[in-house]
Design a protein around this motif. Structure first.
Motif, PDB file in Angstrom:
ATOM      1  N   GLN A 102       4.626 -24.139  38.626  1.00 17.78           N
ATOM      2  CA  GLN A 102       5.993 -23.850  38.179  1.00 17.78           C
ATOM      3  C   GLN A 102       6.702 -25.054  37.550  1.00 17.78           C
ATOM      4  OE1 GLN A 102       8.381 -21.771  41.038  1.00 17.78           O
ATOM      5  NE2 GLN A 102      10.150 -21.692  39.716  1.00 17.78           N
ATOM      6  N   PHE A 105       5.029 -25.943  34.312  1.00 14.36           N
ATOM      7  CA  PHE A 105       5.313 -24.905  33.320  1.00 14.36           C
ATOM      8  C   PHE A 105       6.711 -25.093  32.747  1.00 14.36           C
ATOM      9  CE2 PHE A 105       6.956 -20.914  31.734  1.00 14.36           C
ATOM     10  CZ  PHE A 105       5.933 -20.517  30.881  1.00 14.36           C
ATOM     11  N   ARG A 106       7.665 -25.485  33.600  1.00 13.04           N
ATOM     12  CA  ARG A 106       9.031 -25.720  33.129  1.00 13.04           C
ATOM     13  C   ARG A 106       9.049 -26.835  32.077  1.00 13.04           C
ATOM     14  NH1 ARG A 106      11.587 -25.469  38.183  1.00 13.04           N
ATOM     15  NH2 ARG A 106      11.755 -27.718  38.254  1.00 13.04           N
ATOM     16  N   TYR A 109       7.457 -25.429  28.906  1.00 10.92           N
ATOM     17  CA  TYR A 109       8.380 -24.501  28.247  1.00 10.92           C
ATOM     18  C   TYR A 109       9.413 -25.273  27.422  1.00 10.92           C
ATOM     19  CZ  TYR A 109      11.949 -20.794  27.948  1.00 10.92           C
ATOM     20  OH  TYR A 109      12.880 -19.885  27.510  1.00 10.92           O
ATOM     21  N   LEU A 137       5.839 -16.834  27.352  1.00 12.65           N
ATOM     22  CA  LEU A 137       6.232 -16.155  28.590  1.00 12.65           C
ATOM     23  C   LEU A 137       5.546 -14.807  28.710  1.00 12.65           C
ATOM     24  CD1 LEU A 137      10.098 -16.781  28.506  1.00 12.65           C
ATOM     25  CD2 LEU A 137       8.462 -17.909  30.018  1.00 12.65           C
ATOM     26  N   SER A 140       5.566 -11.527  34.139  1.00 16.15           N
ATOM     27  CA  SER A 140       5.649 -12.033  35.515  1.00 16.15           C
ATOM     28  C   SER A 140       6.567 -13.254  35.594  1.00 16.15           C
ATOM     29  CB  SER A 140       4.258 -12.373  36.061  1.00 16.15           C
ATOM     30  OG  SER A 140       3.675 -13.410  35.303  1.00 16.15           O
ATOM     31  N   ARG A 141       6.526 -14.107  34.567  1.00 16.40           N
ATOM     32  CA  ARG A 141       7.427 -15.268  34.562  1.00 16.40           C
ATOM     33  C   ARG A 141       8.798 -14.884  34.014  1.00 16.40           C
ATOM     34  NH1 ARG A 141       4.655 -20.390  35.627  1.00 16.40           N
ATOM     35  NH2 ARG A 141       2.553 -20.379  34.768  1.00 16.40           N
ATOM     36  N   LEU A 170      14.767 -19.230  31.028  1.00 13.55           N
ATOM     37  CA  LEU A 170      13.697 -19.290  32.034  1.00 13.55           C
ATOM     38  C   LEU A 170      14.301 -19.280  33.443  1.00 13.55           C
ATOM     39  CD1 LEU A 170      10.653 -19.556  32.635  1.00 13.55           C
ATOM     40  CD2 LEU A 170      10.938 -22.045  32.563  1.00 13.55           C
ATOM     41  N   GLN A 174      14.318 -16.428  36.863  1.00 13.16           N
ATOM     42  CA  GLN A 174      13.997 -16.753  38.251  1.00 13.16           C
ATOM     43  C   GLN A 174      15.146 -16.409  39.195  1.00 13.16           C
ATOM     44  OE1 GLN A 174      13.140 -20.881  37.530  1.00 13.16           O
ATOM     45  NE2 GLN A 174      11.110 -20.459  36.704  1.00 13.16           N
TER      46      GLN A 174
END
Length: 207
Positions: A102, A105-106, A109, A137, A140-141, A170, A174
């Motif tokens: 995570q 990935f941030r 992104y 993306l 799921s994300r 993003l 979440q």
């Protein structure tokens, strides 16, 4: 040769490889043309395969949008411990963003936005963002992805997207459920996301 491979790639080897990709009038930089040549050798589509962006992220292409410098390339290939296109090709399956945790990935992104900017522009055209989001993306994300793309298309007042809006989308996925529960009216979301929530609620009410 096996001993050389075990010792890792040499500067000389990596510099020679970079020179084959570099811009003719700037030997210290590899732009999209050179990146496309590398992608062709790796059998990747630079416009449609997200693994190209993960590869550039892993190689450390940060200095300038749409390019990688000689210094970044040499350091990045050493970090990946590869010295040839063939060795890099073996890593391609691991460049799937699904393998990024995570936090990483941030970072990735955010990198995609910065890498996709044009020249000195701090923002990106909405149409470019609309093609990038589904590339980086998945549902799921980003459960809001499909609706957000529809919203962007219908929102004629917005023509360019900022890094804050991109980043916040993003985080929004979440924090906020698909039915918009969990959305804090007084939260520090960019106005664009407030408008997205209004648009979504109005659409749900009219169904």
């Amino acid at each position: 040769a096996a001993a050389a491979a075990a010792a890792g790639p040499t500067d000389e080897q990596l510099n020679a490889l970079f020179t084959t990709l570099a811009v003719e009038d700037d030997p210290e930089s590899c732009g999209m043309e050179g990146i496309s040549v590398l992608c062709e050798q790796l059998e990747l589509d630079p416009g449609a395969d997200v693994r190209v962006l993960v590869m550039l992220f892993k190689l450390g292409a940060r200095a300038k949008p749409g390019s990688i410098s000689r210094e970044e390339f040499v350091a990045g290939m050493k970090t990946l411990n590869v010295g040839t296109v063939e060795a890099l090709a073996n890593l391609v399956p691991s460049f799937d963003p699904g393998f990024l945790e995570q936090r990483e990935f941030r970072e990735f992104y955010r990198f995609v936005f910065q890498f996709s900017r044009e020249g000195t522009h701090k923002t990106i055209e909405k149409e470019v963002v609309a093609s990038l989001l589904p590339l980086v993306l998945d549902s799921s994300r980003a459960p809001h992805l499909g609706a957000f793309l529809e919203f962007l298309e219908s929102n004629t007042a917005t023509t360019r997207i900022t890094l804050d809006q991109w980043d916040s989308f993003l985080q929004f996925n979440q924090a906020v459920a698909v039915d918009m529960s969990g959305f804090d009216e007084d939260g520090a979301w960019p106005l664009l996301l407030d408008e997205f929530v209004e648009w979504s609620r109005a659409r749900a009410a009219s169904k």
